[in-house]
Design an enzyme around this catalytic site. Structure first.
Site, PDB file in Angstrom:
ATOM      1  N   ASP A 186     -13.048 -23.940  79.658  1.00  0.00           N
ATOM      2  CA  ASP A 186     -12.447 -24.863  78.702  1.00  0.00           C
ATOM      3  C   ASP A 186     -13.570 -25.698  78.083  1.00  0.00           C
ATOM      4  O   ASP A 186     -14.745 -25.379  78.234  1.00  0.00           O
ATOM      5  CB  ASP A 186     -11.423 -25.758  79.407  1.00  0.00           C
ATOM      6  CG  ASP A 186     -12.072 -26.597  80.475  1.00  0.00           C
ATOM      7  OD1 ASP A 186     -13.310 -26.623  80.557  1.00  0.00           O
ATOM      8  OD2 ASP A 186     -11.354 -27.247  81.241  1.00  0.00           O
ATOM      9  N   LYS A 240      -8.287 -18.578  78.894  1.00  0.00           N
ATOM     10  CA  LYS A 240      -8.437 -19.698  79.817  1.00  0.00           C
ATOM     11  C   LYS A 240      -7.177 -19.885  80.653  1.00  0.00           C
ATOM     12  O   LYS A 240      -7.232 -20.016  81.876  1.00  0.00           O
ATOM     13  CB  LYS A 240      -8.770 -20.977  79.033  1.00  0.00           C
ATOM     14  CG  LYS A 240      -9.044 -22.179  79.890  1.00  0.00           C
ATOM     15  CD  LYS A 240      -7.858 -23.099  79.900  1.00  0.00           C
ATOM     16  CE  LYS A 240      -8.020 -24.178  80.944  1.00  0.00           C
ATOM     17  NZ  LYS A 240      -6.819 -25.035  80.975  1.00  0.00           N
TER      18      LYS A 240
END
Length: 217
Positions: free
Chosen positions: A144, A126
């Site tokens: 996320d 991420k």
DNA sequence: ATCCCGAGGG
DNA sequence: CCCTCTGGAT
């Protein structure tokens, strides 16, 4: 043969269009002046608001302006500066070691590929995609907690594993939209499509969302 | 209490 | 898969 697109892809395009109208200014809210600053800000942003990260990064970068200084810094001094972002011991250790590894293994330049970025301590997929998308203009989906939750509520993915969610959504949205889509999903997740009590009553996507009124996925 | 744009280790 | 790391805002 007329080209057919899947129901999910059609839904995805409609939702993306509405999100674009709702959040024309959706963007990265971390302050940075270089890829390195964004990398460190993103490492600090785990479980912490961007506002708080933006309060400590200017202090950190003024005290340790170069990779060399960061890599040689005392962990305790970094910890004091970043304390209020939480997880301060592991974040300080990661920042120091990440600076060292960029110097040793990447010639002092923040790498520009996902494979290389995730070799850095404290940098997961991420975080790597945030850096690629916002510092290097290389499209990336930043999956996320918000991105995953909304993707499942929209019916774009049934997966929990962020990599699988990323693969599912990548098939539905053109690559050049990936970075902006990520920001728009996150903005919408923060403002309306909350984890616990999504505000479907005021959601502009309610008519398109298979989870509207059902909530709780 | 619960959440904040997670990552690493077991 | 689970757990842990963490302070601040609401």
């Amino acid at each position: 043969m007329s080209p057919k697109i899947s129901a999910e892809a059609s839904s995805a395009r409609s939702i993306y269009r509405i999100l674009t109208k709702e959040y024309p200014d959706a963007r990265c809210e971390l302050d940075f002046n270089s890829p390195l600053e964004l990398l460190i800000a993103t490492v600090l942003s785990a479980q912490c608001t961007d506002k708080r990260v933006n309060a400590v990064t200017p202090v950190l970068f003024k005290r340790f302006p170069t990779l060399e200084m960061l890599s040689e810094a005392k962990s305790s001094e970094i910890e004091k500066i970043i304390y209020s972002t939480g997880f301060f011991r592991s974040k300080a250790k990661n920042i120091k070691e990440l600076a060292n590894k960029i110097l040793k293994d990447y010639g002092g330049e923040v790498p520009k590929t996902l494979v290389e970025l995730v070799t850095l301590p404290g940098v997961g997929r991420k975080t790597a995609n945030v850096v690629l998308g916002n510092a290097f203009e290389i499209p990336g989906l930043t999956v996320d907690t918000h991105f995953g939750r909304l993707s499942r509520r929209f019916g774009w993915s049934k997966e929990i594993d962020p990599v699988k969610v990323e693969n599912d959504v990548a098939k539905l949205i053109p690559e050049k939209e990936w970075t902006l889509l990520s920001h728009k999903l996150i903005w919408h997740g923060r403002r309306i499509c909350h984890s616990r009590k999504p505000e479907c009553g005021i959601c502009p996507l309610a008519k398109l969302c298979p989870s509207a009124g059902i909530g709780l996925i």
